[in-house]
Motif scaffolding. Structure first.
Motif, short mmCIF file in Angstrom:
data_model
loop_
_atom_site.label_atom_id
_atom_site.label_comp_id
_atom_site.label_asym_id
_atom_site.label_seq_id
_atom_site.Cartn_x
_atom_site.Cartn_y
_atom_site.Cartn_z
N LYS A 153 2.67 68.79 31.82
CA LYS A 153 2.03 68.96 33.13
C LYS A 153 2.41 70.23 33.85
CE LYS A 153 3.62 65.11 34.81
NZ LYS A 153 3.88 63.94 35.64
N HIS A 154 2.96 71.23 33.15
CA HIS A 154 3.43 72.41 33.88
C HIS A 154 2.28 73.16 34.56
CE1 HIS A 154 2.53 74.11 29.88
NE2 HIS A 154 2.29 75.25 30.51
N ASN A 155 1.04 72.95 34.09
CA ASN A 155 -0.10 73.57 34.76
C ASN A 155 -0.78 72.62 35.75
OD1 ASN A 155 0.07 76.12 33.53
ND2 ASN A 155 -0.91 75.33 31.68
N GLY A 156 -0.19 71.47 35.98
CA GLY A 156 -0.74 70.54 36.96
C GLY A 156 -1.02 69.18 36.35
N PRO A 157 -1.42 68.21 37.20
CA PRO A 157 -1.73 66.86 36.71
C PRO A 157 -2.84 66.88 35.67
CG PRO A 157 -1.60 66.91 39.11
CD PRO A 157 -1.57 68.33 38.65
N ILE A 158 -2.81 65.91 34.77
CA ILE A 158 -3.81 65.81 33.71
C ILE A 158 -4.59 64.52 33.93
CG2 ILE A 158 -4.19 65.64 31.23
CD1 ILE A 158 -1.56 67.17 30.87
#
Length: 386
Positions: A153-158
């Protein structure tokens, strides 16, 4: 550490329980497992921007990951976060990239379209939870929940996970719909800061554009260049001033990130790492003003570097290599060596995904050698270095 940092003593643990180490925290062990993995070593020969560069100083996936880790760790230290978790996430964030960078990823995604698709972020999770086989008791590296969550999730919620992400999540749920911890947010922005500036450095070194062209089109860089040339008025050698330009820009971005993040933390007042995850928005961020200011830099690099004819000329041939490998190995999995060939599942989609796992793990040079062995002369130019 501050109260909103991720505390290794409060880790949610590992999928397969292990005794605690007497000398290292759980996150230090994760970092060390990543560094000792085969997938990490293979980053040495995987494309960052240039395919198989002959210049010793151009970035590859390995050196990029090391540079991201340095920036991320410095930011984590300044914010009082867990440096080891941040470093582990930065070092592992690109493990899932196939050969030939984004060109190879596009080709593999097209080949796997009938079988659920492919993306490098989910492949990273697949590598560290399944494909690395260095331990007798389990598949993968058995990393901690916090490291796996941060990689996912380092680029945001999935909200719409791919099949590979669903598979990784099923055995050890990672709360995919929520934000990741602050350490993962730091690693993600350190990645942005690193590639914006180091791609600039490599583009100038490769002769794709000049400092003068960059300064004329990118006000953010023009301001840093003015600072650098004023600071060193007697220096005219570009080989000394360009690295200083890169350092100045990285410093400006990091300082902005720290100021914006501290303001967001003060407003949200998280009392724990769980509070930071539940904030409903990223708490580690660049300011809106700097995001707008650097938009021209990203656009310049996209137009003058990533789409430069000398780079673009290798895109289609690279994709032909990956597509050709998938077609050949999917038709004849026995052409894969050792356990890869012998262990090929009989039914789909597992068969196709197994072949894709093998190809995604290839370095650029191994992909070319395998293509030439199985199919014929490479579609890439005989001299493929930029």
């Amino acid at each position: 550490m501050v109260n909103y940092a991720t505390d290794p003593a409060s880790s949610r643990g590992r999928r397969h329980p292990e005794p605690a180490s007497a000398t290292r925290t759980v996150f230090q062990r994760d970092r060390d497992r990543i560094v000792h993995s085969g997938a990490f070593r293979r980053l040495r020969y995987k494309t960052q921007v240039f395919v198989a560069p002959d210049g010793d100083h151009f970035r590859v996936r390995l050196t990029h990951s090391l540079e991201v880790a340095q920036i991320a760790r410095s930011i984590a230290r300044a914010l009082g976060l867990d440096e080891d978790l941040t470093e582990a996430l930065a070092l592992a964030h690109d493990l899932g990239h196939p050969p030939f960078g984004h060109s190879g990823e596009d080709a593999l995604a097209a080949a796997l379209a009938p079988y659920g698709g492919f993306d490098h972020n989910a492949q990273t999770l697949r590598i560290v939870t399944k494909l690395e086989n260095r331990y007798p008791g389990w598949d993968g590296l058995n990393l901690s929940w916090e490291t796996l969550e941060g990689l996912a999730k380092h680029n945001g919620p999935i909200h719409l996970p791919t099949w590979a992400m669903v598979e990784a999540d099923a055995g050890f749920p990672l709360d995919l719909a929520s934000h990741a911890g602050l350490e993962a947010q730091v690693a993600a922005l350190a990645d942005d800061i690193a590639y914006d500036n180091h791609d600039l450095d490599d583009g100038i070194r490769a002769g794709l554009f000049t400092v003068e062209e960059l300064v004329a089109e990118v006000p953010f860089t023009a301001a840093s260049w003015a600072t650098v040339t004023a600071r060193w008025p007697g220096i005219t050698a570009r080989r000394r001033l360009v690295p200083e330009l890169v350092r100045d820009q990285i410093g400006r971005m990091v300082d902005d990130l720290l100021a914006e993040t501290r303001a967001r933390l003060a407003a949200a007042a998280p009392q724990s790492a769980a509070d930071a995850r539940a904030a409903g928005r990223p708490l580690v961020a660049l300011s809106p003003a700097l995001v707008a200011e650097t938009r021209a830099l990203k656009a310049f690099l996209r137009a003058r570097m990533y789409r430069h004819p000398r780079v673009a000329a290798l895109r289609d041939p690279s994709q032909l290599v990956v597509a050709g490998l998938f077609g050949a190995l999917h038709a004849d999995p026995a052409a894969m060596p050792g356990d890869w060939g012998a262990g090929t599942p009989a039914s789909e989609p597992d068969r196709a995904r197994h072949v894709a796992d093998f190809i995604a793990g290839m370095t650029d040079r191994y992909a070319l050698k395998t293509f030439e062995r199985l199919i014929g002369p490479s579609p890439l130019p005989s001299d493929i270095a930029i």
